[in-house]
Design an enzyme around this catalytic site. Sequence first.
Site, PDB file in Angstrom:
ATOM      1  N   ARG A 150       0.846  -1.191   0.000  1.00 11.42           N
ATOM      2  CA  ARG A 150       0.000   0.000   0.000  1.00 11.42           C
ATOM      3  C   ARG A 150       0.882   1.241   0.000  1.00 11.42           C
ATOM      4  O   ARG A 150       0.921   1.998   0.967  1.00 11.42           O
ATOM      5  CB  ARG A 150      -0.920  -0.041   1.205  1.00 11.42           C
ATOM      6  CG  ARG A 150      -2.350  -0.387   0.899  1.00 11.42           C
ATOM      7  CD  ARG A 150      -2.573  -1.804   0.486  1.00 11.42           C
ATOM      8  NE  ARG A 150      -3.840  -1.981  -0.223  1.00 11.42           N
ATOM      9  CZ  ARG A 150      -5.015  -2.160   0.370  1.00 11.42           C
ATOM     10  NH1 ARG A 150      -5.107  -2.180   1.662  1.00 11.42           N
ATOM     11  NH2 ARG A 150      -6.104  -2.329  -0.349  1.00 11.42           N
ATOM     12  N   GLN A 193      -0.150   2.181  -6.299  1.00 11.14           N
ATOM     13  CA  GLN A 193      -1.615   2.343  -6.294  1.00 11.14           C
ATOM     14  C   GLN A 193      -2.282   1.852  -7.580  1.00 11.14           C
ATOM     15  O   GLN A 193      -3.329   1.220  -7.532  1.00 11.14           O
ATOM     16  CB  GLN A 193      -1.981   3.806  -6.057  1.00 11.14           C
ATOM     17  CG  GLN A 193      -2.265   4.061  -4.586  1.00 11.14           C
ATOM     18  CD  GLN A 193      -2.574   5.502  -4.267  1.00 11.14           C
ATOM     19  OE1 GLN A 193      -2.626   6.351  -5.144  1.00 11.14           O
ATOM     20  NE2 GLN A 193      -2.770   5.774  -3.005  1.00 11.14           N
ATOM     21  N   ASP A 251      -2.845  -1.894  -7.589  1.00 11.31           N
ATOM     22  CA  ASP A 251      -3.442  -2.455  -6.377  1.00 11.31           C
ATOM     23  C   ASP A 251      -4.814  -3.090  -6.673  1.00 11.31           C
ATOM     24  O   ASP A 251      -5.843  -2.421  -6.683  1.00 11.31           O
ATOM     25  CB  ASP A 251      -3.567  -1.326  -5.343  1.00 11.31           C
ATOM     26  CG  ASP A 251      -4.062  -1.819  -4.010  1.00 11.31           C
ATOM     27  OD1 ASP A 251      -4.449  -2.995  -3.907  1.00 11.31           O
ATOM     28  OD2 ASP A 251      -4.065  -1.015  -3.066  1.00 11.31           O
ATOM     29  N   SER A 273      -7.623  -2.957  -3.949  1.00  9.59           N
ATOM     30  CA  SER A 273      -8.400  -1.715  -3.946  1.00  9.59           C
ATOM     31  C   SER A 273      -9.379  -1.667  -5.111  1.00  9.59           C
ATOM     32  O   SER A 273     -10.549  -1.321  -4.932  1.00  9.59           O
ATOM     33  CB  SER A 273      -7.482  -0.495  -4.027  1.00  9.59           C
ATOM     34  OG  SER A 273      -6.767  -0.370  -2.829  1.00  9.59           O
ATOM     35  N   TYR A 298      -3.230  -1.289   7.503  1.00  9.76           N
ATOM     36  CA  TYR A 298      -4.279  -2.263   7.809  1.00  9.76           C
ATOM     37  C   TYR A 298      -4.631  -2.231   9.294  1.00  9.76           C
ATOM     38  O   TYR A 298      -3.910  -1.658  10.112  1.00  9.76           O
ATOM     39  CB  TYR A 298      -3.809  -3.677   7.452  1.00  9.76           C
ATOM     40  CG  TYR A 298      -3.697  -3.925   5.983  1.00  9.76           C
ATOM     41  CD1 TYR A 298      -4.838  -4.111   5.203  1.00  9.76           C
ATOM     42  CD2 TYR A 298      -2.452  -3.988   5.361  1.00  9.76           C
ATOM     43  CE1 TYR A 298      -4.735  -4.352   3.844  1.00  9.76           C
ATOM     44  CE2 TYR A 298      -2.342  -4.234   3.998  1.00  9.76           C
ATOM     45  CZ  TYR A 298      -3.486  -4.419   3.249  1.00  9.76           C
ATOM     46  OH  TYR A 298      -3.384  -4.662   1.912  1.00  9.76           O
TER      47      TYR A 298
END
Length: 373
Positions: free
Chosen positions: A121, A126, A129, A132, A229
């Site tokens: 993360r 990004q 990912d 996500s 997390y």
Amino acid sequence: MKIAILKERRNGETRVAATPDTVKKLVAGGHDIRIEKGAGDAASLPDNAYEAAGAKTGTLAATLKGADAIFCVRAPDDATLAKLPKGILLVGQIEPHGNKALAKVLADAGIDSLAMEFTPRITRAQAMDALSSQSNLAGYRAVIEASGLYGRAFPMMMTAAGTIAPAKAFVMGAGVAGLQAIATARRLGAMVSATDVRPAAKEQVASLGAKFIAVEDEEFKAAETAGGYAKEMSAEYRAKQAELVAAHIAKQDVVVTTALIPGRPAPKLITKKMVEAMKPGSVIVDLAAAMGGNCELTKADEVVEHQGVKIAGYANLPGRLAADASALYAKNLVNLLPLLVAEDGAKAPQWEDEIIAAMAITRDGKIVHDTLK
Ligand code: NAD
């Protein structure tokens, strides 16, 4: 690089790891793309669309022949794994924590592998990912499913025949999926509240116009890991949380649960007793179903009804939006590609790069991920 896209074999998996759009990009980058016939059918992506984009379609054997890498949504089944050539690179959501035997099978077969769910993360990662991209769609779809199962309307409606009260929706776990669930429920006109154990979630929930509800003690203030997390909470915290949730949940019409802790079973946040305190006609959609569920009564891939309360445990909500979920997932893979090839396009995973190092499960016949050794 010669990249093979296989038909997903997991029961109920509708997604595919490439779309005609991503094939076009990959082919333009000089890559040779092979698609197993029918791979995109369940996502409304026919073979001829892939062919028009520059891919070759064929049987499983033809697709695998000479391939350097496989891009997949889920790990191939055992029969397919047995057909993979030594040294091939497997990239997908292969769930190494949910299927601990898999890492050994891959290592023994000499298959190098990267788990998309281990994408770190960090800002640079990004665009790659997949957790996500898929969670966002799952959060949206959870509310759409809830609205279908709920026998009433979400928004307040003032009509000549009388007024309909707005639905009260409660979202448990305000990560990527939860925040999208909040936004979607708000768009549909529900009155939304949400909870999480990470303090950072408080502001995010409020920014979406929902009410934040949580036990905000010292443990809560330290509940976020460096990776962003949640930690597994103590029994003491869970008891305080259960008390707060029990009182709140009894007044809710729709509950969407999304609470997960990486590598651990999902925390049980809704007991049978709490369900029994809800009004008949209420709906719970449990996004954690595949990890054991946040509700004690959840059954994966079923909608169960208990004393008039429906509990939906769809284990693959992104798969219920197969076209969009495939499009975003396939883009995640395209964005990862520069870390898998040399400048001339030949296979050359950058094993030392922090993104690839975090995702690497097996390499050269060995399990290399710390959590799986
Ligand atoms: P997740 O899917 O692991 O968990 C869902 C949510 O459940 C999390 O918000 C978690 O805090 C919550 N949760 C866990 N235990 C709980 C409990 N007992 N009670 C209530 N809630 C509980 O989380 P996620 O969606 O992957 O997101 C985790 C974090 O990572 C978020 O802050 C997200 O914004 C962040 N994130 C960062 C990046 C990045 O920087 N590149 C990318 C994606 C997500």
